[in-house]
Design a protein around this motif. Structure first.
Motif, short mmCIF file in Angstrom:
data_model
loop_
_atom_site.label_atom_id
_atom_site.label_comp_id
_atom_site.label_asym_id
_atom_site.label_seq_id
_atom_site.Cartn_x
_atom_site.Cartn_y
_atom_site.Cartn_z
N ARG A 29 0.70 -1.20 -0.10
CA ARG A 29 0.00 0.02 -0.02
C ARG A 29 0.99 1.00 -0.03
NH1 ARG A 29 -4.69 -0.27 4.63
NH2 ARG A 29 -5.98 -1.87 3.49
N THR A 30 0.26 2.31 -0.57
CA THR A 30 0.78 3.54 -0.56
C THR A 30 0.08 4.71 -0.22
OG1 THR A 30 2.60 5.04 -1.03
CG2 THR A 30 1.03 4.47 -2.83
N GLU A 40 4.14 -0.84 4.18
CA GLU A 40 4.43 0.39 3.02
C GLU A 40 5.78 0.93 3.19
OE1 GLU A 40 1.24 3.05 4.19
OE2 GLU A 40 1.99 4.49 2.82
#
Ligand code: GTQ
Length: 350
Positions: free
Chosen positions: A136-137, A196
């Protein structure tokens, strides 16, 4: 010169020629002499026209969509920026797709993958995220985020306010080539397998894993705005801006030095206060998003006054200039890499 080489004009009776063309058509043949100049034009003639979308006008339309349909129902709740010269084909220029995507707190835009490459350029709001291949970002305004072709991606939001980003895709190019595939993931959100910042640690600091290979698309997932902005401002401390591009940096694939996305050129530019660029045009059609400041853009014979978050379509081979009254920062993307890779790219410095 022998008689056989002397061209003689034949003035066929008009009816005869029309009959002949009709016969050709019925036999799936066509006379090149009728279409030659259109097929092989003297210079590019884009169908797209210069056009700007004011964010202040589009935003309420996006929020309206937010009341009418969920991100999950829509799959992607996006308002497509349709160039007035290209009605109904979801194109902002002759080869590029652009849309503004809205995600509301707690929503999920379900996972899928497709042959088209996508970029996300964050316009408003912090705290939405996109997931690609298990990572995820988190999005912040001005971040440039990549969804490489054929990677699973879903979007979600842990924000407490609406988040809007621009989607830029090579949809028209893939459609033209007839190479498009898509698949739905078996669940709404993909399984997260990496922390992340993992891609940033591996690829985002001017370092690469020792055995890294060249990849079509940059393995850097998110090019955060704070770093890009800082780099541009540090450039202003030494050296003059380029007369046509201002202080300009391109996003790069660190594994091979190519553009970050193989089909889409992306760059960020800074024009200092009261700087005006010299006229310029190139074969790539471009999309501009103003991030900070104000900009007067002259494209062809139309002048646009842009405020932050406004979007501008610059058709191919159309002369343009920019003028900033205060420091202006803007993101641009175009189909330049495709032109370059095929030996077709040209620019003209006016
Ligand atoms: O977020 O995956 O604007 O697949 C158009 C097609 C966004 C996306 C768009 C897409 C997406």
């Amino acid at each position: 010169m022998s008689q056989a080489h002397v061209a003689t004009a034949h003035h066929a009776e008009p009816g005869k020629l029309d009959d002949y063309y009709q016969t050709l058509k019925s036999e799936n043949l066509g006379p090149l002499w009728v279409s030659l100049k259109g097929l092989v034009p003297s210079e590019p003639r884009p169908k797209a026209v210069p056009h700007a979308w004011e964010y202040a006008k589009v935003r309420p339309r996006l929020l309206q969509a937010g009341e009418l349909i969920t991100a999950e129902e829509a799959e992607r709740r996006v308002l497509v920026l349709e160039n007035p010269g290209l009605p109904g084909v979801s194109q902002i220029t002759d080869t590029i797709y652009a849309g503004l995507q809205l995600i509301l707190p707690g929503e999920v835009a379900p996972a899928h993958r497709h042959s088209q490459s996508a970029l996300r350029f964050v316009i408003e709001g912090t705290g939405a995220f996109t997931a690609v291949d298990g990572e995820r970002t988190t999005m912040h305004p001005g971040d440039f985020i990549i969804t490489p072709a054929w990677t699973w991606h879903d979007h979600g939001s842990a924000a407490d306010a609406p988040v809007v980003w621009m989607d830029g895709l090579d949809v028209p190019l893939v459609r033209f080539l007839g190479t498009g595939f898509r698949e739905e993931y078996h669940d709404n959100a993909q399984i997260i397998t990496r922390p992340e910042g993992d891609s940033d640690a591996r690829f985002g600091s001017g370092l690469l894993p020792l055995d890294a290979c060249s990849t079509h698309t940059s393995p850097i997932f998110n090019y955060p705005y704070d770093r890009t902005r800082d780099a541009l401002h540090r450039l202003t401390r030494s050296g003059d801006p380029d007369p046509r591009h201002g202080y300009a940096l391109r996003y790069v694939n660190p594994t091979n030095g190519d553009w970050a996305i193989p089909t889409i050129a992306t760059s960020m530019r800074l024009l200092p206060a009261s700087f005006s660029t010299k006229p310029y045009r190139s074969t790539d059609g471009a999309v501009l998003v103003l991030v900070e400041g104000n900009l007067t853009a002259r494209v062809g014979d139309i002048a646009f006054e842009l405020d932050a978050k406004d979007v501008l379509a610059i058709p191919a081979w159309t002369e343009h200039t920019f003028e900033a009254s205060e420091d202006a920062v803007f993101f641009m993307y175009s189909d330049r890499p495709v032109h370059e890779k095929l030996g077709l790219w040209r620019e003209q410095k006016g």
